[in-house]
Each structure stands twice: as C-alpha cells, then as structure tokens.
Scaffold this active site. Structure first.
Site, PDB file in Angstrom:
ATOM      1  N   ARG A 268      67.209 -17.443  24.149  1.00 19.60           N
ATOM      2  CA  ARG A 268      65.841 -17.964  24.455  1.00 19.60           C
ATOM      3  C   ARG A 268      65.110 -18.269  23.436  1.00 19.60           C
ATOM      4  NH1 ARG A 268      62.237 -14.693  28.495  1.00 19.60           N
ATOM      5  NH2 ARG A 268      62.746 -12.657  27.032  1.00 19.60           N
TER       6      ARG A 268
ATOM      7  N   ARG B 284      66.209  -3.342  26.828  1.00 20.29           N
ATOM      8  CA  ARG B 284      65.353  -3.675  27.918  1.00 20.29           C
ATOM      9  C   ARG B 284      65.863  -3.498  29.297  1.00 20.29           C
ATOM     10  NH1 ARG B 284      63.946  -8.848  25.414  1.00 20.29           N
ATOM     11  NH2 ARG B 284      62.418  -9.212  27.093  1.00 20.29           N
TER      12      ARG B 284
ATOM     13  N   ARG C 244      61.970 -14.684  20.088  1.00 17.89           N
ATOM     14  CA  ARG C 244      61.222 -13.287  20.281  1.00 17.89           C
ATOM     15  C   ARG C 244      61.846 -12.310  19.304  1.00 17.89           C
ATOM     16  NH1 ARG C 244      59.372 -12.788  26.479  1.00 17.89           N
ATOM     17  NH2 ARG C 244      60.014 -10.601  25.977  1.00 17.89           N
TER      18      ARG C 244
ATOM     19  N   ARG D  80      56.125  -3.000  36.726  1.00 17.45           N
ATOM     20  CA  ARG D  80      57.650  -2.468  36.081  1.00 17.45           C
ATOM     21  C   ARG D  80      58.062  -1.115  36.252  1.00 17.45           C
ATOM     22  NH1 ARG D  80      57.521  -7.059  32.173  1.00 17.45           N
ATOM     23  NH2 ARG D  80      59.516  -6.754  30.929  1.00 17.45           N
TER      24      ARG D  80
ATOM     25  N   LYS E  34      61.610 -15.238  35.616  1.00 19.75           N
ATOM     26  CA  LYS E  34      60.557 -14.953  36.120  1.00 19.75           C
ATOM     27  C   LYS E  34      59.269 -16.160  35.474  1.00 19.75           C
ATOM     28  CE  LYS E  34      60.232 -10.806  34.893  1.00 19.75           C
ATOM     29  NZ  LYS E  34      61.509 -10.840  34.211  1.00 19.75           N
TER      30      LYS E  34
HETATM   31  P1  ADP Z   1      61.923 -13.951  32.234  1.00 12.86           P
HETATM   32  O1  ADP Z   1      60.646 -14.628  32.238  1.00 12.86           O
HETATM   33  O2  ADP Z   1      62.563 -13.275  33.522  1.00 12.86           O
HETATM   34  O3  ADP Z   1      62.169 -13.032  31.129  1.00 12.86           O
HETATM   35  P2  ADP Z   1      62.746 -16.634  31.387  1.00 12.86           P
HETATM   36  O4  ADP Z   1      62.154 -17.574  32.455  1.00 12.86           O
HETATM   37  O5  ADP Z   1      62.004 -16.488  30.041  1.00 12.86           O
HETATM   38  O6  ADP Z   1      63.028 -15.263  31.776  1.00 12.86           O
HETATM   39  O7  ADP Z   1      64.380 -17.129  31.031  1.00 12.86           O
HETATM   40  C1  ADP Z   1      64.940 -16.580  30.067  1.00 12.86           C
HETATM   41  C2  ADP Z   1      65.783 -17.406  29.490  1.00 12.86           C
HETATM   42  O8  ADP Z   1      66.901 -18.186  30.358  1.00 12.86           O
HETATM   43  C3  ADP Z   1      65.281 -18.701  29.029  1.00 12.86           C
HETATM   44  O9  ADP Z   1      65.841 -19.198  27.655  1.00 12.86           O
HETATM   45  C4  ADP Z   1      65.073 -20.024  30.075  1.00 12.86           C
HETATM   46  O10 ADP Z   1      65.219 -21.039  29.511  1.00 12.86           O
HETATM   47  C5  ADP Z   1      66.893 -19.505  30.741  1.00 12.86           C
HETATM   48  N1  ADP Z   1      66.763 -19.651  32.198  1.00 12.86           N
HETATM   49  C6  ADP Z   1      65.773 -19.421  33.084  1.00 12.86           C
HETATM   50  N2  ADP Z   1      66.303 -19.837  34.471  1.00 12.86           N
HETATM   51  C7  ADP Z   1      67.566 -20.256  34.111  1.00 12.86           C
HETATM   52  C8  ADP Z   1      68.526 -20.650  34.913  1.00 12.86           C
HETATM   53  N3  ADP Z   1      68.374 -20.318  36.433  1.00 12.86           N
HETATM   54  N4  ADP Z   1      69.857 -20.681  34.524  1.00 12.86           N
HETATM   55  C9  ADP Z   1      69.754 -20.780  33.399  1.00 12.86           C
HETATM   56  N5  ADP Z   1      69.019 -20.333  32.324  1.00 12.86           N
HETATM   57  C10 ADP Z   1      67.594 -20.160  32.729  1.00 12.86           C
HETATM   58  P1  AMP Z   2      58.063  -9.730  28.851  1.00 17.02           P
HETATM   59  O1  AMP Z   2      57.578 -10.963  28.260  1.00 17.02           O
HETATM   60  O2  AMP Z   2      57.881  -9.498  30.274  1.00 17.02           O
HETATM   61  O3  AMP Z   2      59.760  -9.490  28.759  1.00 17.02           O
HETATM   62  O4  AMP Z   2      57.679  -8.299  28.379  1.00 17.02           O
HETATM   63  C1  AMP Z   2      57.878  -7.893  26.985  1.00 17.02           C
HETATM   64  C2  AMP Z   2      57.593  -6.645  26.765  1.00 17.02           C
HETATM   65  O5  AMP Z   2      55.974  -6.305  27.129  1.00 17.02           O
HETATM   66  C3  AMP Z   2      58.124  -5.438  27.401  1.00 17.02           C
HETATM   67  O6  AMP Z   2      59.577  -5.291  27.030  1.00 17.02           O
HETATM   68  C4  AMP Z   2      57.128  -4.206  27.339  1.00 17.02           C
HETATM   69  O7  AMP Z   2      57.474  -3.505  26.134  1.00 17.02           O
HETATM   70  C5  AMP Z   2      55.923  -4.866  27.578  1.00 17.02           C
HETATM   71  N1  AMP Z   2      55.537  -5.208  29.034  1.00 17.02           N
HETATM   72  C6  AMP Z   2      55.476  -6.058  29.699  1.00 17.02           C
HETATM   73  N2  AMP Z   2      55.069  -6.022  31.061  1.00 17.02           N
HETATM   74  C7  AMP Z   2      54.819  -4.751  31.154  1.00 17.02           C
HETATM   75  C8  AMP Z   2      54.646  -3.543  32.267  1.00 17.02           C
HETATM   76  N3  AMP Z   2      54.273  -4.238  33.529  1.00 17.02           N
HETATM   77  N4  AMP Z   2      54.616  -2.378  31.923  1.00 17.02           N
HETATM   78  C9  AMP Z   2      54.587  -2.129  30.620  1.00 17.02           C
HETATM   79  N5  AMP Z   2      55.169  -2.816  29.690  1.00 17.02           N
HETATM   80  C10 AMP Z   2      55.196  -3.827  29.727  1.00 17.02           C
END
Ligand code: ADP
Ligand code: AMP
Length: 210
Positions: free
Chosen positions: A121, A165, A154, A87, A16
């Site tokens: 990541r 998660r 993270r 969410r 995302k």
């Molecule tokens: P989200 O925001 O949904 O948690 P991220 O965009 O942070 O996901 O992506 C999670 C991890 O996967 C990051 O390390 C990113 O670089 C990697 N990533 C994102 N999209 C892809 C993909 N299509 N293929 C492989 N790795 C990806």
């Molecule tokens: P993310 O960066 O989207 O993976 O979110 C990291 C953490 O933030 C999640 O595991 C939750 O603890 C909190 N969080 C993010 N978005 C929400 C949401 N819409 N509702 C509740 N908690 C959230």
C-alpha cells in the site's frame, strides 16, 4: 429521505478505505475513519499517552480516546460509513448505545492477501488517495495521480507491524464480527475479489439492507 448508516468490518488491508470512498460518492455520506482521525492527531496528549505509541506498535488506541472521536463525528453526520470502528466488543457496545446501523458489512479476505495488500500500500501524503504498487499503481511511480504530491508508505505497513495488526484483529475484532453475525443488519462480502467486484456486491448488500 434519510441516508444510510453503515460500518465496514474487516482486517487491516481488507479494502475498507477503498470501498468507503465509493460509498461516499454514491450516497453522499460522511466517511468516519478512526485511523485517519488518529493519524492526524498522533501526538495528542491523553491520559493514556499519545496515539502514536499504540499505532506504531500496531496496537489499539484506548477505547475512551476512540469512542470520543466517533461520538463527535456521528453527532454531525447525516448518513455515514464507519471505517475501522468498532474494533473490539466494548467499542461495539458503545456504538450501539449512540446510533442505529442499517448495515454491518464484513469483508472477508485471506491472511496472505492481506499481507500483500498492506506491505504494497502507498498513500498520498497530501490528499490521502490510496494506491498499491502492484494492484493499483499510480501513472508515475511515487507520485499521486490526483494532486501530484509524493506517495508514502505508512509506518505501520511494514511486514512486522502488519503481522501484529492482523493478530490484534483476530484477537479483538473477530469477536465483533461474531457479535454482529446473528443480527439482521449483518452481511458478509467476499473482499478477496477485484475492487469493482467487491463494490458490486457491496452495493447489492447496502441496497438490500437500506
Ligand atoms: P483498509 O482500509 O481495510 O486497511 P485499503 O482500502 O487501504 O484497506 O486497502 C489496502 C490496500 O489494498 C491498498 O493498497 C488498496 O489499493 C489495495 N486494495 C483494496 N481493495 C483491493 C482489492 N479488492 N483487490 C486488490 N487490492 C485492493
Ligand atoms: P487503520 O488506518 O484503520 O488501519 O488504523 C491504524 C491504527 O489506528 C490501528 O492500528 C490502531 O492503532 C489505531 N486505530 C484505528 N481505529 C481504531 C479503533 N477503532 N480502536 C483503537 N485503535 C484504532
């Protein structure tokens, strides 16, 4: 001309954040990410305690805290991509009461792939640029290509918390996917593909809806 109003649904690690950056560049819209907003305010005192307690355990931060962040951000936005919200069903209902969405995009990715992405990541501590140790490594290990700052893992990207998660996603957020599935604005994108292939499909989906 008005700008697109979008939300990206998908499990943690679905891509995302990565694809939001593309959307921001393409459409000049705001990136509203509850995860980043909460990470920047981890120790904010609320009547439910601090966001940190929930985030470190991989649980959802209580709805009133998150709803307020989103409502304030939407009030200032002329076109946006929501990343990480809604969410759960209560947040979905809140969102529908404050705005109309052009598209709800769901990134579908298998659990094995999600875990590999989350545990690999790395994020820039300064500018937030996103990397993956295997799929998208920086030129110099541990250093951000964009600004030269250190990359960090993270706290919640450890295997144990990542698994929790994913469980929280299945329990709380899959019902949101099902809630939007029958609406005209809903689109599924195969998020397991390479990033540029996901982006191509996402562009087609947004163009078709907007
Ligand atoms: P989200 O925001 O949904 O948690 P991220 O965009 O942070 O996901 O992506 C999670 C991890 O996967 C990051 O390390 C990113 O670089 C990697 N990533 C994102 N999209 C892809 C993909 N299509 N293929 C492989 N790795 C990806
Ligand atoms: P993310 O960066 O989207 O993976 O979110 C990291 C953490 O933030 C999640 O595991 C939750 O603890 C909190 N969080 C993010 N978005 C929400 C949401 N819409 N509702 C509740 N908690 C959230």
């Amino acid at each position: 001309m008005s700008k697109p109003k979008l939300t990206l649904l998908g499990a943690p690690g679905a891509g995302k954040g990565t694809q939001s950056s593309n959307l921001v560049e393409e459409y000049d819209i705001d990136h509203i990410t509850t995860g980043d907003a909460l990470r920047n305010n981890k120790d904010m005192e609320t009547e439910y305690g601090t966001p940190r307690e929930y985030m470190e355990a991989g649980e959802l931060v209580p709805d009133p805290v998150v709803d307020e962040i989103v409502e304030a951000a939407l009030a200032d936005a002329d076109g946006f991509v929501l990343d990480g919200y809604p969410r759960n069903l209560s947040q979905a209902e809140h969102l529908e009461s404050i705005t109309d969405l052009d598209a709800v995009v769901y990134f579908e990715v298998s659990e094995d792939e999600l875990l590999t992405r989350l545990t690999g990541r790395r994020v820039c501590d300064n500018c937030g640029t996103n990397y993956h140790v295997e799929y998208n490594p920086p030129e110099e290990e541990g250093i951000c290509d964009e600004c030269g700052s250190d990359l960090i893992q993270r706290d919640d990207d450890t295997e144990e918390t990542a698994k929790e998660r994913l469980r929280v996603f299945e329990e709380n957020t899959m019902p949101v996917v099902e809630y939007f599935e029958d609406t005209d604005s809903f689109v599924t994108v195969d998020g397991e593909q390479a990033p540029d292939e996901v982006w191509a499909d996402l562009c087609d989906a947004v163009e078709a809806q907007f």
